[in-house]
Design an enzyme around this catalytic site. Sequence first.
Site, short mmCIF file in Angstrom:
data_model
loop_
_atom_site.label_atom_id
_atom_site.label_comp_id
_atom_site.label_asym_id
_atom_site.label_seq_id
_atom_site.Cartn_x
_atom_site.Cartn_y
_atom_site.Cartn_z
NE ARG A 89 -0.43 10.41 10.55
CZ ARG A 89 -1.08 9.31 9.60
NH1 ARG A 89 -2.13 8.93 9.57
NH2 ARG A 89 -0.04 8.81 8.71
CG ASP A 132 2.56 1.40 9.33
OD1 ASP A 132 2.26 2.12 10.13
OD2 ASP A 132 3.00 1.35 8.36
NE ARG A 177 -7.31 4.51 5.10
CZ ARG A 177 -6.71 5.04 6.00
NH1 ARG A 177 -7.07 5.43 6.86
NH2 ARG A 177 -5.73 5.49 5.27
CB CYS A 180 -4.90 6.09 10.86
SG CYS A 180 -5.58 4.62 9.96
CE LYS A 216 -1.74 1.90 4.13
NZ LYS A 216 -1.77 3.28 4.37
CG ASN A 217 2.02 2.72 3.55
OD1 ASN A 217 0.98 3.13 3.29
ND2 ASN A 217 2.55 2.54 4.83
N1 EPU Z 1 6.35 14.56 11.00
C1 EPU Z 1 6.33 15.76 11.25
N2 EPU Z 1 6.16 16.58 10.15
C2 EPU Z 1 5.95 16.19 8.92
C3 EPU Z 1 6.07 14.67 8.56
C4 EPU Z 1 5.88 14.06 9.72
O1 EPU Z 1 6.01 16.04 12.48
O2 EPU Z 1 5.92 16.97 8.12
C5 EPU Z 1 6.13 13.42 12.02
C6 EPU Z 1 5.00 12.65 12.21
O3 EPU Z 1 4.01 13.09 13.01
C7 EPU Z 1 5.57 11.34 12.72
C8 EPU Z 1 6.98 11.29 12.43
O4 EPU Z 1 7.43 12.87 11.81
O5 EPU Z 1 5.65 11.49 14.23
C9 EPU Z 1 7.16 10.27 11.26
O6 EPU Z 1 6.04 10.49 10.06
P1 EPU Z 1 6.28 9.98 8.73
O7 EPU Z 1 6.24 11.40 7.87
O8 EPU Z 1 7.66 9.25 8.53
O9 EPU Z 1 5.14 9.31 8.34
P2 EPU Z 1 4.18 9.35 6.97
O10 EPU Z 1 4.68 9.59 5.95
O11 EPU Z 1 2.87 10.26 7.60
C10 EPU Z 1 4.06 6.89 6.32
C11 EPU Z 1 3.10 5.92 6.29
C12 EPU Z 1 2.60 5.25 7.44
C13 EPU Z 1 3.70 4.97 8.41
C14 EPU Z 1 4.82 5.97 8.42
C15 EPU Z 1 6.05 5.31 9.12
C16 EPU Z 1 1.95 6.24 4.19
C17 EPU Z 1 0.88 6.95 3.45
N3 EPU Z 1 1.94 6.33 5.38
O12 EPU Z 1 3.24 7.91 7.00
O13 EPU Z 1 1.71 4.26 7.36
O14 EPU Z 1 3.27 4.71 9.63
O15 EPU Z 1 5.21 6.23 7.18
O16 EPU Z 1 6.73 4.52 8.43
O17 EPU Z 1 2.87 5.83 3.49
C18 EPU Z 1 -0.27 2.97 7.65
O18 EPU Z 1 0.11 2.31 6.82
O19 EPU Z 1 -0.93 2.36 8.90
C19 EPU Z 1 0.28 4.02 8.01
C20 EPU Z 1 -0.01 4.97 8.99
#
Ligand code: EPU
Length: 416
Positions: free
Chosen positions: A120, A302, A394, A115, A21-22
Amino acid sequence: MLLKMKRVRDLHGDITVSGAKNSAIPILCAAMLAEDAVTLKHIPDISDIHTLLDIIESIGFSFTFEANTLKIHPAKKINTTITHDNVKKMRGSYYIMGTLLALKHRVKMATSGGCDLGYRPINFHLDGFKRMGAVVEEKGSYLFLHAKKLKPTTIDLDFPSVGATINLMLACVKTKGMTVLNNCAKEPEIVDVANFLNQMGASIEGAGSEQIIIQGVERLHGTTYEIMSDRIEAGTYLILGALLHGATIRGINPQHLMSLIQLLKSSGYPIYYNDDKIMIEHPANTKPFQVVIGTYPGFPTDLGQPLSVLGTQIQGLSQIKETIFTKRIAHIQELNKMGAQLYIHEGTIVIEGKNKLKPSTLYAHDLRGGAALVMAASLCKSYSIIENIDVFLRGYEKPIEKLASFGIEAYLIDQK
Ligand code: EPU
């Protein structure tokens, strides 16, 4: 939608992992950058992909999606104002920002949803776009990003964010000159996106390491690409095998799951793997685990919620310290309804095992928490009901079939 389920047989599960998915989400967005049609294989048929395809269609692209193969055709006219409500349904819709900045140097869209895992923000994405010369304006509930010209630059991420690393890679792939991204996330999905972009003619080096260097190219061409398998889906069913009567997980690179494999091994689970398969067997004795969740190659956030169910079936105190999404805890009260004993002590989830879980009516609050409830209900020989199972759907393809291979009888009930 509800899921009604119980265990009817004790089987060694045997599943083939679906596409990630990601990885699929950013790759679908990246496909919009090509000047010709793109064919993507191994795309999971899950609701997040359909949600994203609706948005992509509203931008002007057409597609066919059959038997996990998606063909995306270039748009005749690109709409850069995205009003589709679906943007708020999924976090990954933020990749449209980087993509449309690269294509049209402008995009107006609502901030993405996904989610509820606590606060976030997307400040790392927006700060990076600004460094590339984009202006970021808030207009009511919309963000308006625009640039006369994007410029190559060096961007030092404050944290190795998966989303920001990929979004910035998308935004600068067509920017003339060299862009350097420092402190990048190293997750395998980032390597998959970079490989796909490179196959379309991009010049990206270093994906999977802390520094990614992108030489902007003028055009990206069509291609056929098969996306990687979903390491989180694989890990979920591997843990389910640990909870039940073992499992064979096919079509997965074990290197992507080493942190989980090591944890299961040191907790006493017999586990074997080769290039594209992982097998787990029922153990003679088990030991509690202590794990700190972190960025790749650390233990994935995850899989924290699914792992907590394993703790309920191991004698002793297991501990999970979540450092990425600290509010990923809504599953705890649901598991406790079933007779589990989970609590939070100084920011760490403590699981007091072992407890016989009883069938219950549960509520899935988020995707991976929903997966944890499905796993817990799999332990029970009478029916449990999981409400709001849509959040689980999802991200998990064909769960009814896959659960059946573990001896679980499950039905989806549409309440409409
Ligand atoms: N963060 C910030 N500012 C930003 C971006 C992130 O403060 O601009 C913080 C977040 O709040 C979090 C940390 O940095 O505490 C890491 O966030 P990251 O950006 O790495 O995660 P993401 O891109 O929002 C993706 C996956 C998530 C997965 C995370 C970590 C997708 C669509 N989502 O999220 O997947 O948990 O990377 O590996 O790719 C899931 O599949 O259930 C899911 C939530």
